[in-house]
Design a protein around this motif. Structure first.
Motif, PDB file in Angstrom:
ATOM      1  N   MET A   1       0.853  -1.173   0.000  1.00 28.64           N
ATOM      2  CA  MET A   1       0.000   0.000   0.000  1.00 28.64           C
ATOM      3  C   MET A   1       0.897   1.233   0.000  1.00 28.64           C
ATOM      4  O   MET A   1       1.805   1.338   0.817  1.00 28.64           O
ATOM      5  CB  MET A   1      -0.867  -0.022   1.261  1.00 28.64           C
ATOM      6  N   LEU A   2       0.664   2.123  -0.918  1.00 32.23           N
ATOM      7  CA  LEU A   2       1.441   3.349  -0.995  1.00 32.23           C
ATOM      8  C   LEU A   2       0.547   4.552  -0.728  1.00 32.23           C
ATOM      9  O   LEU A   2      -0.552   4.637  -1.260  1.00 32.23           O
ATOM     10  CB  LEU A   2       2.082   3.503  -2.369  1.00 32.23           C
ATOM     11  N   PHE A   3       1.023   5.432   0.122  1.00 33.65           N
ATOM     12  CA  PHE A   3       0.340   6.693   0.385  1.00 33.65           C
ATOM     13  C   PHE A   3       1.291   7.822   0.081  1.00 33.65           C
ATOM     14  O   PHE A   3       2.511   7.668   0.188  1.00 33.65           O
ATOM     15  CB  PHE A   3      -0.108   6.788   1.851  1.00 33.65           C
ATOM     16  N   ARG A   4       0.741   8.949  -0.239  1.00 35.25           N
ATOM     17  CA  ARG A   4       1.544  10.103  -0.612  1.00 35.25           C
ATOM     18  C   ARG A   4       1.116  11.298   0.207  1.00 35.25           C
ATOM     19  O   ARG A   4      -0.073  11.540   0.378  1.00 35.25           O
ATOM     20  CB  ARG A   4       1.270  10.373  -2.090  1.00 35.25           C
ATOM     21  N   SER A   5       2.061  12.028   0.728  1.00 35.98           N
ATOM     22  CA  SER A   5       1.799  13.316   1.366  1.00 35.98           C
ATOM     23  C   SER A   5       2.366  14.365   0.425  1.00 35.98           C
ATOM     24  O   SER A   5       3.572  14.588   0.377  1.00 35.98           O
ATOM     25  CB  SER A   5       2.465  13.401   2.736  1.00 35.98           C
ATOM     26  N   PRO A   6       1.491  15.011  -0.354  1.00 37.11           N
ATOM     27  CA  PRO A   6       1.977  15.907  -1.399  1.00 37.11           C
ATOM     28  C   PRO A   6       2.556  17.216  -0.876  1.00 37.11           C
ATOM     29  O   PRO A   6       2.198  17.692   0.210  1.00 37.11           O
ATOM     30  CB  PRO A   6       0.730  16.174  -2.244  1.00 37.11           C
ATOM     31  N   LEU A   7       3.440  17.781  -1.663  1.00 40.40           N
ATOM     32  CA  LEU A   7       3.942  19.123  -1.399  1.00 40.40           C
ATOM     33  C   LEU A   7       2.839  20.114  -1.718  1.00 40.40           C
ATOM     34  O   LEU A   7       1.870  19.792  -2.407  1.00 40.40           O
ATOM     35  CB  LEU A   7       5.171  19.399  -2.264  1.00 40.40           C
ATOM     36  N   TYR A   8       2.980  21.324  -1.227  1.00 44.10           N
ATOM     37  CA  TYR A   8       2.020  22.390  -1.494  1.00 44.10           C
ATOM     38  C   TYR A   8       2.628  23.395  -2.461  1.00 44.10           C
ATOM     39  O   TYR A   8       3.822  23.671  -2.408  1.00 44.10           O
ATOM     40  CB  TYR A   8       1.656  23.127  -0.203  1.00 44.10           C
ATOM     41  N   VAL A   9       1.778  23.949  -3.310  1.00 42.91           N
ATOM     42  CA  VAL A   9       2.176  25.034  -4.195  1.00 42.91           C
ATOM     43  C   VAL A   9       1.163  26.152  -3.968  1.00 42.91           C
ATOM     44  O   VAL A   9      -0.037  25.894  -3.846  1.00 42.91           O
ATOM     45  CB  VAL A   9       2.240  24.587  -5.679  1.00 42.91           C
ATOM     46  N   SER A  10       1.656  27.382  -3.857  1.00 41.67           N
ATOM     47  CA  SER A  10       0.770  28.520  -3.591  1.00 41.67           C
ATOM     48  C   SER A  10       0.850  29.537  -4.721  1.00 41.67           C
ATOM     49  O   SER A  10       1.935  29.975  -5.101  1.00 41.67           O
ATOM     50  CB  SER A  10       1.156  29.205  -2.284  1.00 41.67           C
ATOM     51  N   PHE A  11      -0.318  29.870  -5.241  1.00 44.60           N
ATOM     52  CA  PHE A  11      -0.473  30.934  -6.232  1.00 44.60           C
ATOM     53  C   PHE A  11      -1.294  32.042  -5.589  1.00 44.60           C
ATOM     54  O   PHE A  11      -2.425  31.793  -5.149  1.00 44.60           O
ATOM     55  CB  PHE A  11      -1.231  30.433  -7.473  1.00 44.60           C
ATOM     56  N   ASP A  12      -0.746  33.229  -5.528  1.00 42.38           N
ATOM     57  CA  ASP A  12      -1.477  34.388  -5.027  1.00 42.38           C
ATOM     58  C   ASP A  12      -2.175  34.106  -3.693  1.00 42.38           C
ATOM     59  O   ASP A  12      -3.334  34.457  -3.497  1.00 42.38           O
ATOM     60  CB  ASP A  12      -2.498  34.869  -6.069  1.00 42.38           C
ATOM     61  N   GLY A  13      -1.496  33.418  -2.788  1.00 40.48           N
ATOM     62  CA  GLY A  13      -2.039  33.141  -1.466  1.00 40.48           C
ATOM     63  C   GLY A  13      -2.935  31.920  -1.375  1.00 40.48           C
ATOM     64  O   GLY A  13      -3.380  31.554  -0.291  1.00 40.48           O
ATOM     65  N   GLU A  14      -3.226  31.274  -2.494  1.00 42.20           N
ATOM     66  CA  GLU A  14      -4.045  30.060  -2.490  1.00 42.20           C
ATOM     67  C   GLU A  14      -3.130  28.845  -2.441  1.00 42.20           C
ATOM     68  O   GLU A  14      -2.331  28.612  -3.337  1.00 42.20           O
ATOM     69  CB  GLU A  14      -4.923  30.005  -3.745  1.00 42.20           C
ATOM     70  N   SER A  15      -3.243  28.060  -1.380  1.00 36.40           N
ATOM     71  CA  SER A  15      -2.392  26.897  -1.175  1.00 36.40           C
ATOM     72  C   SER A  15      -3.081  25.651  -1.731  1.00 36.40           C
ATOM     73  O   SER A  15      -4.215  25.331  -1.367  1.00 36.40           O
ATOM     74  CB  SER A  15      -2.106  26.717   0.320  1.00 36.40           C
ATOM     75  N   LEU A  16      -2.381  24.939  -2.617  1.00 33.94           N
ATOM     76  CA  LEU A  16      -2.920  23.761  -3.292  1.00 33.94           C
ATOM     77  C   LEU A  16      -1.970  22.582  -3.127  1.00 33.94           C
ATOM     78  O   LEU A  16      -0.748  22.746  -3.181  1.00 33.94           O
ATOM     79  CB  LEU A  16      -3.097  24.055  -4.786  1.00 33.94           C
ATOM     80  N   ARG A  17      -2.532  21.390  -2.945  1.00 34.44           N
ATOM     81  CA  ARG A  17      -1.707  20.184  -2.838  1.00 34.44           C
ATOM     82  C   ARG A  17      -1.365  19.691  -4.238  1.00 34.44           C
ATOM     83  O   ARG A  17      -2.250  19.477  -5.070  1.00 34.44           O
ATOM     84  CB  ARG A  17      -2.438  19.103  -2.059  1.00 34.44           C
TER      85      ARG A  17
END
Length: 122
Positions: free
Chosen positions: A1-17
């Protein structure tokens, strides 16, 4: 079983996984339209704790991250492990290996070195 904890990327203050809330196509579209370059952030210890909780039934959890010299991701995983049953005081083993890779061969090799057959690790 593989799980991923993604990095975050932020555009104009909006944080997205990464690859959860935003895929590669949308990332490059926003990059072209954005007046400023995006910033990135490591997964939080809570992100890793949630992943570890999902894996609680397993005897052993291996967390593979990019090098601690490149990101704080490794430290987030270690912090989460120490706070959970996966830490040194818990009954289960936790191994956090840091590496930098250009492709899938390093993670596969790392899992193989831990005793998993390459067909399972790939």
């Amino acid at each position: 079983m593989l799980f991923r904890s993604p990095l975050y990327v932020s555009f104009d203050g909006e944080s997205l996984r990464d690859h959860v809330d935003i895929g590669a196509h949308d990332f490059y579209e926003r990059l072209a339209r954005s007046p400023a370059l995006p910033t990135t952030s490591q997964p939080t210890p809570r992100d890793f704790a949630d992943a570890f909780a999902e894996l609680d039934a397993y005897d052993r959890v291996y967390a593979l991250q990019i090098s601690s010299r490149l990101s704080g991701t490794y430290q987030s995983a270690v912090t989460a492990a120490r706070r959970s049953q996966r830490g040194p005081q818990g009954n289960s083993a936790f191994s956090a290996g840091a590496f930098a890779a250009r492709g899938p061969t390093v993670p596969s090799r790392a899992l193989s070195d831990c005793g998993w057959p390459l067909s399972t690790a790939a």
